[in-house]
Write a protein that holds these residues in place. Sequence first.
Motif, PDB file in Angstrom:
ATOM      1  N   ALA A 165       0.861  -1.193   0.000  1.00 16.50           N
ATOM      2  CA  ALA A 165       0.000   0.000   0.000  1.00 16.50           C
ATOM      3  C   ALA A 165       0.889   1.233   0.000  1.00 16.50           C
ATOM      4  O   ALA A 165       1.780   1.358   0.837  1.00 16.50           O
ATOM      5  N   GLU A 166       0.666   2.124  -0.946  1.00 18.73           N
ATOM      6  CA  GLU A 166       1.523   3.304  -1.020  1.00 18.73           C
ATOM      7  C   GLU A 166       1.047   4.426  -0.109  1.00 18.73           C
ATOM      8  O   GLU A 166       1.816   5.309   0.255  1.00 18.73           O
ATOM      9  N   LYS A 167      -0.243   4.378   0.297  1.00 20.14           N
ATOM     10  CA  LYS A 167      -0.761   5.387   1.226  1.00 20.14           C
ATOM     11  C   LYS A 167      -2.074   4.888   1.818  1.00 20.14           C
ATOM     12  O   LYS A 167      -2.677   3.922   1.330  1.00 20.14           O
ATOM     13  N   TRP A 168      -2.519   5.555   2.882  1.00 19.32           N
ATOM     14  CA  TRP A 168      -3.788   5.208   3.515  1.00 19.32           C
ATOM     15  C   TRP A 168      -4.365   6.437   4.192  1.00 19.32           C
ATOM     16  O   TRP A 168      -3.653   7.387   4.509  1.00 19.32           O
ATOM     17  N   THR A 169      -5.666   6.390   4.418  1.00 16.33           N
ATOM     18  CA  THR A 169      -6.361   7.486   5.083  1.00 16.33           C
ATOM     19  C   THR A 169      -7.403   6.921   6.046  1.00 16.33           C
ATOM     20  O   THR A 169      -7.817   5.768   5.920  1.00 16.33           O
ATOM     21  N   ASN A 170      -7.820   7.781   7.003  1.00 15.01           N
ATOM     22  CA  ASN A 170      -8.921   7.487   7.921  1.00 15.01           C
ATOM     23  C   ASN A 170     -10.032   8.511   7.678  1.00 15.01           C
ATOM     24  O   ASN A 170     -10.084   9.540   8.348  1.00 15.01           O
ATOM     25  N   PRO A 171     -10.934   8.248   6.749  1.00 14.74           N
ATOM     26  CA  PRO A 171     -12.022   9.209   6.524  1.00 14.74           C
ATOM     27  C   PRO A 171     -12.872   9.424   7.772  1.00 14.74           C
ATOM     28  O   PRO A 171     -13.429  10.502   7.972  1.00 14.74           O
ATOM     29  N   ASP A 172     -12.963   8.372   8.601  1.00 13.27           N
ATOM     30  CA  ASP A 172     -13.646   8.465   9.886  1.00 13.27           C
ATOM     31  C   ASP A 172     -13.067   7.374  10.774  1.00 13.27           C
ATOM     32  O   ASP A 172     -12.324   6.510  10.299  1.00 13.27           O
ATOM     33  N   PRO A 173     -13.371   7.383  12.093  1.00 19.79           N
ATOM     34  CA  PRO A 173     -12.739   6.418  13.008  1.00 19.79           C
ATOM     35  C   PRO A 173     -13.037   4.953  12.692  1.00 19.79           C
ATOM     36  O   PRO A 173     -12.313   4.071  13.169  1.00 19.79           O
ATOM     37  N   LEU A 174     -14.062   4.686  11.881  1.00 18.82           N
ATOM     38  CA  LEU A 174     -14.430   3.299  11.584  1.00 18.82           C
ATOM     39  C   LEU A 174     -14.016   2.867  10.180  1.00 18.82           C
ATOM     40  O   LEU A 174     -14.359   1.763   9.749  1.00 18.82           O
ATOM     41  N   THR A 175     -13.269   3.701   9.484  1.00 21.98           N
ATOM     42  CA  THR A 175     -12.930   3.410   8.089  1.00 21.98           C
ATOM     43  C   THR A 175     -11.441   3.610   7.835  1.00 21.98           C
ATOM     44  O   THR A 175     -10.871   4.640   8.206  1.00 21.98           O
ATOM     45  N   TRP A 176     -10.840   2.612   7.185  1.00 23.23           N
ATOM     46  CA  TRP A 176      -9.448   2.688   6.757  1.00 23.23           C
ATOM     47  C   TRP A 176      -9.419   2.419   5.250  1.00 23.23           C
ATOM     48  O   TRP A 176      -9.894   1.377   4.795  1.00 23.23           O
ATOM     49  N   GLN A 177      -8.842   3.341   4.514  1.00 29.20           N
ATOM     50  CA  GLN A 177      -8.798   3.194   3.062  1.00 29.20           C
ATOM     51  C   GLN A 177      -7.341   3.170   2.596  1.00 29.20           C
ATOM     52  O   GLN A 177      -6.558   4.067   2.922  1.00 29.20           O
TER      53      GLN A 177
END
Length: 504
Positions: free
Chosen positions: A86-98
């Motif tokens: 994975a080259e990057k990741w985000t947390n759009p909200d506390p229950l989501t990892w993208q």
Amino acid sequence: MRNPKTRLGALALASVLALTACSFDSDTGGDTTAGRTTLRVANPTPVVSLNPYAANSADQPTLTVVQEAFETLVSRRDGEIVPNLAEKWTNPDPLTWQFTLRSGVTFADGTPLTSADAKASVQALIDGKGPLAGLWAAVAAIETPDERTLTIRTSEALGTVLSNLTLVWIAPAAKLGDQSFFTAPYGTGPFKVASFTAGQSVELVRNDAYRGERPKLEKISYRYIPEISGRVTALENDEIDVTWGLPPDQLTGLRDDDRLTVTSFPTYANYYIWFNSSRKPFTDPRVRQAMWHALNLDTIRKSLFDQAGTPAAGPLPEAVFGAAKQNPYGYDPARAKQLLTEAGFPNGFTTTMMWSTGCCTNGNSFADAMISDWAKAGIVVKPQELERATWLDRLLKLDWDSTMTTGSTVTGDADFTLARLYLSTAKRNGYANPALDKILLEARRELDQDRRAELYAQAGKIVWADAVGIFPLDLSGNVVLRKGVQGFTPTPNDLPDFAGVSLG
């Protein structure tokens, strides 16, 4: 994959390897590493499976090999989580990892890596119901919006997603349902498995489709040599290039050999003796505490473990995130007998302790020393040394009184050990404590890392005070290399990695 009976038979035959350590590839002979491209490895513990999604998902021998063929979405480097597949990741909200996957990555067979492979690999680990499955209990959904995007949704905040992903190995989704795949598995890593004989040997060959720096080695050849003397002799006779996990009394002589290099380093690993808290008399914490007070660990450590590690100050090695020092248990035979009397065993009792062959540094001698000390307190402990596959089967079935082993917090995060092993739902040692469960689950949900550390300190105190096990030693690692082996870098996760090694 071979069935259990076949694996046990292979393990029984493995002892002959101590006498035949020279049976490596024909291009590995001679008295020097120069010109060779096969690294000859003698592993101290048998590799009984190459399936990192089920019962062996936390098994160090399995992971040591698997890491050369598979990769993970993220990795831990110098204590920090860094990108990998994975080259990057985000947390759009506390229950989501993208997660966004790297483009242009292929498996060793040439098929492209997609988010479907990542999803299938995480799901395989969960469905495998092995020792790592509990790390993902909060997963509500795994989605693949497109070929490069993986979304993990959780039912509650999960502050361990990244550290957990350091142990999810990504394999082709189409292969994960085929058990025969794990006899010669491959991933996106620098090597792939050419052959595997459970309990005896693994042969890796270079993956020429690897996206990263091309390994200088063409092959890595692992052989299980069960006897310490067999591995030392193989080193001295130039029959192997590397081994590890040798007891301290062997290292002194090897350091004096100018043909060898001995490297020692701190690790995330520790020695421990668990009690089956669901089986009498170990249902009573006073009995477990008595077992600890009855041991003269300072004397044992000086005799058996000089340079092998440092006295443990808690159930986690000090280098692990979330570790905290606890009050030590002193050698106090009178206190041990008092606790036994209070628990209803004034004359002691008889029990058993199991461990696997080759499991631990000076394991048999350590068991003998503990059994001798316990006998002085009236506790008769019958030793049970088992082949590793048998030991692991009984361990997971809670078919034991007590067990001696070593373990590693491979992710470097306290959750990997404390929550994975000591939650009531884990059912790993028969211990169940609602107060501990509450703390561990809160720590797992917490996204603030400082607060997580505070909670793990509280959890460690409970495990220590209740004597769920005895924690005598934080282990130092050691690797012995022939002088021509270059580029080896030790890591604290207790999984020797040879991908960057060359032979000069």
